[in-house]
Design a protein around this motif. Structure first.
Motif, short mmCIF file in Angstrom:
data_model
loop_
_atom_site.label_atom_id
_atom_site.label_comp_id
_atom_site.label_asym_id
_atom_site.label_seq_id
_atom_site.Cartn_x
_atom_site.Cartn_y
_atom_site.Cartn_z
N ILE A 257 0.51 -1.85 0.13
CA ILE A 257 0.12 0.48 -0.38
C ILE A 257 0.67 1.22 -0.13
N SER A 258 2.11 1.33 1.20
CA SER A 258 2.91 2.52 1.00
C SER A 258 3.76 2.53 -0.11
N LYS A 259 3.78 1.52 -1.17
CA LYS A 259 4.34 1.76 -2.68
C LYS A 259 3.72 2.41 -4.08
N ASN A 260 2.65 1.53 -3.14
CA ASN A 260 1.53 2.51 -4.40
C ASN A 260 1.18 3.27 -3.87
N LEU A 261 0.79 4.26 -2.84
CA LEU A 261 -0.08 5.68 -3.10
C LEU A 261 0.71 6.41 -3.54
N ASN A 262 0.55 7.90 -4.29
CA ASN A 262 0.68 8.75 -4.34
C ASN A 262 0.97 9.64 -3.15
N TYR A 263 2.30 10.01 -2.75
CA TYR A 263 2.56 10.39 -1.41
C TYR A 263 2.36 12.18 -1.44
N SER A 264 2.75 12.05 -2.81
CA SER A 264 2.68 13.84 -3.04
C SER A 264 1.29 14.72 -3.77
N SER A 265 0.89 13.36 -3.51
CA SER A 265 -0.59 14.15 -3.63
C SER A 265 -1.32 14.16 -2.40
N LEU A 266 -1.03 13.56 -1.30
CA LEU A 266 -1.35 13.50 0.07
C LEU A 266 -0.97 14.86 1.18
N MET A 267 0.91 15.30 0.39
CA MET A 267 1.62 15.64 1.15
C MET A 267 1.21 17.36 0.83
N PRO A 268 0.50 17.93 2.91
CA PRO A 268 0.29 19.15 2.35
C PRO A 268 1.68 19.95 1.61
N SER A 269 1.03 21.76 0.96
CA SER A 269 2.18 22.53 0.25
C SER A 269 2.97 23.27 1.45
N ASP A 270 4.34 23.75 1.08
CA ASP A 270 4.67 24.25 1.84
C ASP A 270 3.71 25.53 1.63
N LEU A 271 3.22 26.21 1.38
CA LEU A 271 2.72 26.93 1.59
C LEU A 271 1.53 27.30 2.18
N PHE A 272 0.84 26.26 2.41
CA PHE A 272 -0.15 25.52 3.64
C PHE A 272 0.34 25.23 4.77
N ILE A 273 1.34 24.63 5.12
CA ILE A 273 2.60 25.06 6.42
C ILE A 273 3.12 25.89 6.72
N TRP A 274 3.22 26.73 5.75
CA TRP A 274 3.72 28.37 5.89
C TRP A 274 2.20 28.94 7.16
N LYS A 275 1.30 29.04 6.46
CA LYS A 275 0.46 29.53 6.78
C LYS A 275 0.12 29.00 8.04
N LYS A 276 0.15 27.58 8.71
CA LYS A 276 -0.59 26.93 9.86
C LYS A 276 0.55 27.52 10.57
N ASN A 277 1.67 27.13 10.40
CA ASN A 277 3.28 27.81 10.84
C ASN A 277 2.91 28.70 12.20
N PHE A 278 2.31 30.09 10.50
CA PHE A 278 2.60 31.37 10.89
C PHE A 278 1.18 31.65 11.52
N GLY A 279 0.22 31.47 11.96
CA GLY A 279 -1.15 31.56 12.62
C GLY A 279 -0.45 31.47 14.21
N GLN A 280 -0.27 29.83 14.37
CA GLN A 280 -0.12 28.94 15.71
C GLN A 280 1.03 30.27 16.25
N TRP A 281 1.76 30.44 15.57
CA TRP A 281 3.13 31.71 15.82
C TRP A 281 2.81 32.86 16.13
N PHE A 282 1.12 33.41 15.69
CA PHE A 282 1.28 34.54 15.84
C PHE A 282 -0.06 34.21 17.00
N LYS A 283 -0.64 32.95 16.89
CA LYS A 283 -1.94 33.00 18.26
C LYS A 283 -1.20 32.79 19.95
N PHE A 284 0.02 32.76 20.00
CA PHE A 284 1.10 32.55 21.06
C PHE A 284 2.14 33.78 21.19
#
Length: 287
Positions: A257-284
């Motif tokens: 299953i791991s070999k056949n999954l398309n991980y690139s389509s399931l991995m959040p984008s760099d922009l998504f990660i940046w937004k989430k982390n910026f939001g957490q930094w600002f919140k706290f």
């Protein structure tokens, strides 16, 4: 150097540890397996362990990293989630504050644990005075839903999960409700890809035992298959709309299953990660 400490909870589905321990073994400094001394779940149900499992564990542990931590993790005065938080906190303290404290469930299989450790090491500054600067490190689940003909159904969108912290002040499950730092790491979560009997056992004994309506869930789970999954939606066991749609991938084992999954389509984008982390930094920022 501060240590990479990995903790597992051992219960009724202990056999899955044979799949979840190997992916993290090489990169971990120590691996702690928490086991209730009376072999009770968070609802007080007793479970049995085949002695052959401990034989496997001993033969697998070639570097002598694995420690069995036995204690009383069931308190009849607490509900299942309170017992879960209690056990996770006790395990975190046992692993040693001042290290990276990673907790992985038996049905969770890291895709690239070496990369996760690399991400943790880049944040070692948080291990200095951790109580005053608490953080939790998250990756993303690929939730496996149901084995079907020649493959498996899985939730088509990855969801975040907290896996590590610098201080074990857990409030709900592994969530400390402190600042979250998101990383681009994926974990296969064999949450519901079990037999109907195994799902019932899980629902009756895990931290959400007092929240889940088993009959409502199992009715939909039983009906969905390889041919009709696209005709249905809303599959989550608590708030159904959180798992909107399923997808299918071929494979008869986790490795296939791991070999056949398309991980690139399931991995959040760099922009998504940046937004989430910026939001957490600002919140706290002001806390």
């Amino acid at each position: 150097m501060k240590k990479i400490q990995v903790g597992f909870l051992m219960s009724y589905d202990y056999e899955l540890l044979k799949k979840s321990i190997p992916p993290v073994y090489e990169e971990a400094d120590s691996i702690f397996i928490a086991l209730d001394k009376d072999q009770k779940t968070w609802t007080g149900t007793r479970f049995e362990i085949d002695p052959d499992f401990f034989s496997w564990l001993e033969s697998f542990d070639t570097s002598k990293k694995i420690i069995i931590y036995k204690d009383c993790f069931y308190d009849p005065n607490l509900d299942p989630m309170e017992n879960e938080v209690r056990e996770r906190t006790m395990l975190g303290i046992k692993m040693g504050v001042g290290n990276w404290l990673i907790q992985i469930d038996s049905d969770e299989y890291f895709v690239n644990f070496k990369e996760f450790v690399k991400d943790l090491r880049s944040k070692d500054v948080y291990l200095e005075h951790p109580e005053k600067n608490q953080v939790q490190i998250a990756g993303f689940y690929i939730n496996l839903y149901k084995y079907v003909e020649d493959g498996i159904l899985y939730v088509d969108e990855s969801r975040n999960q907290k896996f590590a912290t610098n201080f074990p002040s857990y409030r709900t499950g592994r969530n400390t409700r402190k600042r979250v730092i998101y990383t681009k790491n994926l974990v296969l979560h064999e949450c519901l890809s079990r037999t109907e009997e195994e799902i019932r056992t899980k629902f009756e004994n895990w931290g959400h035992a007092h929240q889940v309506k088993y009959n409502d869930f199992i009715d939909k789970w039983s009906k969905v298959n390889k041919d009709n999954y696209s005709e249905h939606q809303d599959f989550f066991y608590l708030e159904p709309e959180k798992w909107k749609r399923l997808d299918y991938v071929r494979g008869h084992s986790i490795s296939e299953i791991s070999k056949n999954l398309n991980y690139s389509s399931l991995m959040p984008s760099d922009l998504f990660i940046w937004k989430k982390n910026f939001g957490q930094w600002f919140k706290f920022l002001m806390k």
